[in-house]
Motif scaffolding. Structure first.
Motif, PDB file in Angstrom:
ATOM      1  N   PHE A 250       0.840  -1.202   0.000  1.00 56.14           N
ATOM      2  CA  PHE A 250       0.000   0.000   0.000  1.00 56.14           C
ATOM      3  C   PHE A 250       0.874   1.251   0.000  1.00 56.14           C
ATOM      4  O   PHE A 250       0.575   2.229  -0.708  1.00 56.14           O
ATOM      5  CB  PHE A 250      -0.912   0.003   1.226  1.00 56.14           C
ATOM      6  N   SER A 251       1.941   1.225   0.800  1.00 54.79           N
ATOM      7  CA  SER A 251       2.824   2.394   0.884  1.00 54.79           C
ATOM      8  C   SER A 251       3.486   2.675  -0.458  1.00 54.79           C
ATOM      9  O   SER A 251       3.670   3.836  -0.838  1.00 54.79           O
ATOM     10  CB  SER A 251       3.889   2.158   1.954  1.00 54.79           C
ATOM     11  N   GLN A 252       3.828   1.619  -1.180  1.00 58.89           N
ATOM     12  CA  GLN A 252       4.452   1.810  -2.487  1.00 58.89           C
ATOM     13  C   GLN A 252       3.514   2.479  -3.475  1.00 58.89           C
ATOM     14  O   GLN A 252       3.971   3.102  -4.435  1.00 58.89           O
ATOM     15  CB  GLN A 252       4.908   0.461  -3.041  1.00 58.89           C
ATOM     16  N   ARG A 253       2.212   2.389  -3.245  1.00 60.06           N
ATOM     17  CA  ARG A 253       1.226   3.018  -4.128  1.00 60.06           C
ATOM     18  C   ARG A 253       0.736   4.351  -3.596  1.00 60.06           C
ATOM     19  O   ARG A 253      -0.272   4.878  -4.055  1.00 60.06           O
ATOM     20  CB  ARG A 253       0.046   2.069  -4.337  1.00 60.06           C
ATOM     21  N   GLY A 254       1.441   4.925  -2.619  1.00 58.21           N
ATOM     22  CA  GLY A 254       1.135   6.281  -2.170  1.00 58.21           C
ATOM     23  C   GLY A 254       0.191   6.384  -0.998  1.00 58.21           C
ATOM     24  O   GLY A 254      -0.319   7.470  -0.708  1.00 58.21           O
ATOM     25  N   ILE A 255      -0.061   5.297  -0.293  1.00 58.87           N
ATOM     26  CA  ILE A 255      -0.952   5.325   0.865  1.00 58.87           C
ATOM     27  C   ILE A 255      -0.103   5.215   2.127  1.00 58.87           C
ATOM     28  O   ILE A 255       0.768   4.352   2.228  1.00 58.87           O
ATOM     29  CB  ILE A 255      -1.973   4.177   0.810  1.00 58.87           C
ATOM     30  N   CYS A 256      -0.343   6.103   3.077  1.00 58.63           N
ATOM     31  CA  CYS A 256       0.398   6.030   4.334  1.00 58.63           C
ATOM     32  C   CYS A 256      -0.587   5.991   5.492  1.00 58.63           C
ATOM     33  O   CYS A 256      -1.781   6.253   5.333  1.00 58.63           O
ATOM     34  CB  CYS A 256       1.384   7.192   4.474  1.00 58.63           C
ATOM     35  N   PHE A 257      -0.062   5.701   6.672  1.00 61.65           N
ATOM     36  CA  PHE A 257      -0.915   5.326   7.789  1.00 61.65           C
ATOM     37  C   PHE A 257      -0.636   6.221   8.992  1.00 61.65           C
ATOM     38  O   PHE A 257       0.506   6.400   9.399  1.00 61.65           O
ATOM     39  CB  PHE A 257      -0.669   3.860   8.156  1.00 61.65           C
ATOM     40  N   ASP A 258      -1.723   6.754   9.546  1.00 59.01           N
ATOM     41  CA  ASP A 258      -1.604   7.562  10.756  1.00 59.01           C
ATOM     42  C   ASP A 258      -1.382   6.663  11.968  1.00 59.01           C
ATOM     43  O   ASP A 258      -0.683   7.030  12.906  1.00 59.01           O
ATOM     44  CB  ASP A 258      -2.869   8.398  10.928  1.00 59.01           C
TER      45      ASP A 258
END
Length: 829
Positions: free
Chosen positions: A193-201
């Motif tokens: 997911f992070s590789q596709r531009g999604i990050c996590f709070d």
């Protein structure tokens, strides 16, 4: 051949009585059996329990029964051994009844049930069909005998990823159970997911339900997680869990209300393993906690006749079915006679109650994804048995049935692996090479209502393609969002989007999807949201004032129509006319002393070159063409060389004239027309040679300049060889300096026959104009560069015309009495 079902156990929690056998404290209290030639067994987890913590105040066997983890494992192991034993006689590895022989087991929905079940049954290579959560198993010893009524799990995660990307939810949170699936999801899937531009709070582990005595500790952990989720700025939260996780989610959402705070309102994105579970103490609770949630679900189709089947189910239709009676009592809040439950209830069950009157939160008449998976699992085994019997026995005889009973369960694997059929809904059912169900997922939108009912609305589909690609479809307009979003498509971003005209700038110490927005620098634009960097417009375009769009540059050149071009052209024509008038005056008074003095032919040559220089200025106005580009600079250079060389010749003639007045002067022979003509021709030849070489090697040509002006494309004449252009100017400068120097030294000769003083002033103006021309020419852009050159041509030509000829014209026209030889001689004396 008769195909029957057996189910065990319905997992329940109770304290064994003292009369029970200590050697076997665990008893399956609810099991169902129907005789047949072959049986399909089911080991299913039916309810959710709380258990007491072990205190060692009772016999260990009694307290271990209330250990939630051991409870589930021991009951499942016991149920698995029951499958391998004679019905209702637990003797492992011994089965005396050849007729009631289980050939496959359906297990679920928890991964633990499937895992514990496989621990026993895989030893015997027993076919196991699981639904719901699929556990992580040893591929060689366990997973090789397990078939999953669940698509390839990676497709589910890809579906969630595409859902996030579709709505541009780049800022999210994650809640997960700390089991093998949850840990693998966090460590393997979330980096994708992070590789596709999604990050996590936040990535937070959910508090698991363990012992009832630890409820306060569980409540504190759940409350801490609830405050973390509520404070977060994310609008979406991915929840990864199993079927019972929905209860934890409900408590998480509602727990803050018990502490005087508002409940959490997020868009919950749930995995397919989760489902709504109906618990007795939740019956009066609201369902709004799940309103607007999105979940991935195993693809289902409507099964014809399922509603009718449910409506006809009655608790008295099969006395051996203890499952249905217990469900009936809990669902309708009533008791059957001789019930082992609390008998203080005043409501008695008649058995004629109707399931359709139950709230949806208690019982759903529609087939859920888990029910659909069980339905397909039963038919998969039935089709495999049919294929196996067809391959072994060509005729259905009683002897054939007897032989079928002798078949071993492991022989069914070959047929299960290759089973492929259309169910009654018309959907194809088969397994892939990894024994996963070859189907896709649905995207479900949960919609709740004030009457405590809800709908599962299909709003999208995840279809498997060649890994890692999937076909993802979503119907935005069909989605009902949580109430606080007012039915507008919500965003979930760490900060507002960077709009066109801005670019992203990373914020130190924050996740990569948190950034500041900075305006694009001059000359660059961004035409999309959240661009990492601004970019240059194409050469023939320029940024608009908002720096979010490139406008085409307009072509520009000095035209006759615009004010600047009109004024310069008018000035050139006016000066041409003035010069023509001066030439006419000199021709008309050609025999007067002032005209004859200092060589009439030089005067005419100079005036003609000035005429041509004024006309030459017109070549610089208008759109550059091939012909005008070829001749504008060369014509200018040649004409001005003739003009300056004529002035030089005039100066030299003046000097020679006064030098020849000395006795025995050897310069007398140079005083004449041939000397002046030679000077002009020599200078002309040099300039023509330079221009010829220029035109022959790298001539000027029409060109455009897209870089000099921000909003315009300059149509211009490219000089071709810049060095040749400066050679032309250099030779003119050389002639000008020579002329100015010679005139300067001759300025004090007698005035009557001397125009050197006027030539000095004219050349001073001429040189000043062209010296200032160079820096001005280099510092201006576009049509103003051309205007500077035209102005220099007109100004320098006017200087020559004015200082050399206007004094003479004044005498010729206004003072004719001074234009006589006698008067000139008297002035000399």
């Amino acid at each position: 051949m008769a195909l029957a079902l057996m189910f065990l156990p319905k997992i329940a929690c109770r304290s064994p009585s003292d009369s029970e056998n200590i050697a076997r404290p665990f008893v399956i209290h609810h099991k169902y059996h129907q005789s047949g030639d072959v049986l399909i067994a089911g080991i299913l987890s039916q309810i959710f329990i709380f258990a007491e913590k072990i205190t060692y105040k009772k016999h260990p066997s009694e307290e271990l029964e209330n250990d939630m983890i051991n409870f589930l494992a021991r009951w499942t192991f016991l149920a698995a051994m029951e499958v391998l034993s004679t019905w209702d006689k637990l003797v492992p590895n011994y089965k005396c009844d050849t007729k009631n022989k289980p050939v496959a087991v359906i297990g679920g929905p928890n991964s633990d049930v499937c895992l514990f079940m496989a621990g026993i049954l895989s030893i015997y290579k027993f076919p196991q069909i699981t639904y719901g959560s699929a556990p992580l198993m040893d591929e060689k010893n366990q997973a090789a005998f397990v078939y999953r009524m669940f698509p390839k799990v990676v497709h589910q995660y890809m579906g969630i990823l595409h859902l996030m990307l579709h709505f541009q939810w780049s800022w999210t949170g994650v809640l997960y159970l700390a089991d093998n699936h949850g840990e693998r999801f966090v460590h393997t899937v979330l980096p994708m997911f992070s590789q596709r531009g999604i990050c996590f709070d936040f990535i937070e582990q959910l508090t698991q339900m363990t012992f009832f005595s630890e409820m306060e500790t569980m409540r504190a952990g759940l409350l801490e997680t609830a405050y973390l989720v509520k404070r977060s700025t994310v609008n979406t939260v991915i929840v990864h869990g199993e079927i019972q996780t929905i209860l934890t989610l409900r408590l998480l959402v509602e727990i803050l209300e018990y502490h005087g705070d508002s409940r959490i309102s997020k868009i919950w994105i749930m995995t397919a393993q989760m489902d709504f579970t109906s618990l007795l103490f939740q019956r009066t609770g609201g369902l709004s906690f799940i309103h607007g949630a999105l979940s991935i679900s195993v693809h289902t189709e409507e099964i014809s006749g399922f509603h009718s089947f449910l409506k006809n189910r009655k608790p008295n239709s099969d006395p051996q079915d203890g499952f249905l009676k217990d469900f009936w009592q809990q669902a309708f809040l009533c008791l059957f006679p001789n019930s082992s439950l609390d008998d203080h209830s005043e409501t008695k069950c008649t058995g004629e109650e109707k399931l359709e009157t139950l709230p949806v939160s208690v019982f759903e008449l529609n087939m859920t994804s888990h029910s659909y998976s069980i339905y397909n699992a039963v038919y998969a085994v039935a089709h495999a048995l049919h294929d196996m019997s067809s391959s072994v026995f060509k005729h259905r005889t009683d002897r054939g049935k007897q032989n079928l009973r002798k078949l071993q369960s492991w022989q069914l694997h070959h047929f299960l692996e290759n089973v492929s059929f259309n169910n009654t809904a018309g959907e194809r059912v088969s397994f892939n090479d990894n024994r996963d169900l070859a189907t896709g997922f649905d995207v479900i939108n949960w919609v709740t209502f004030n009457n405590e009912s809800f709908l599962r609305v299909k709003v999208g589909r995840v279809d498997p393609q060649i890994f890692p690609n999937i076909r993802f479809t979503i119907h935005d307009n069909a989605i009902v969002w949580p109430s606080r979003f007012n039915q507008e498509s919500p965003s979930s971003l760490c900060n507002d989007n960077c709009y066109p005209g801005y670019s992203k700038q990373r914020v130190e110490g924050r996740p990569f999807c948190c950034y500041d927005c900075i305006p694009c620098p001059e000359g660059k634009i961004s035409n999309e949201r959240d661009m990492d960097d601004c970019f240059q417009c194409p050469e023939d375009h320029y940024p608009n004032k908002f720096k979010d769009f490139c406008n085409p540059k307009s072509p520009t050149f000095l035209t006759f129509e615009e004010a600047l071009g009109t004024s310069l052209a008018s000035s050139a024509l006016f000066l041409f006319c003035v010069t023509a008038g001066v030439l006419g005056i000199f021709i008309r008074h050609r025999d007067t002393p002032i005209v004859k003095a200092n060589n009439r032919n030089l005067t005419y040559t100079l005036l003609l070159s000035l005429l041509l220089s004024f006309l030459c200025a017109l070549l610089f106005i208008g759109q550059p063409q091939k012909v005008t580009c070829l001749f504008r600079q060369t014509a200018f250079g040649i004409i001005f060389s003739v003009a300056v060389s004529s002035v030089l010749a005039k100066t030299i003639i003046v000097i020679l004239a006064f030098q020849t007045t000395k006795p025995v002067s050897r310069l007398r022979k140079w005083l004449g027309k041939r000397t002046a003509a030679s000077i002009i021709l020599f200078c002309l030849l040099i300039q023509v040679t330079i221009c010829t070489v220029w035109l022959a090697t790298f001539p000027p040509f029409p060109d455009f300049d897209v870089n000099s002006m921000a909003e315009e494309v300059i149509l211009e004449c490219n000089e071709g060889s810049v060095s040749m252009f400066y050679c032309v100017l250099g030779f003119m400068s050389f002639l000008s300096i020579c002329t100015f120097t010679s005139a300067f030294f001759a300025r004090k000769l007698p005035d009557s026959f001397n125009e050197a003083k006027f030539i000095t002033f004219s050349m001073l103006v001429f040189c000043s104009v062209w010296i200032s021309f160079v820096p001005t020419y280099l510092s201006t852009k576009g049509k103003y560069t051309v205007a500077v050159e035209i102005f220099s041509i007109l100004a320098s030509s006017t200087g020559l015309l004015g200082f050399i000829f206007f004094p003479k014209c004044y005498i010729i026209v206004m003072k004719p009495d001074m234009n006589i030889r006698k008067q000139l001689i008297n002035r000399k004396l």
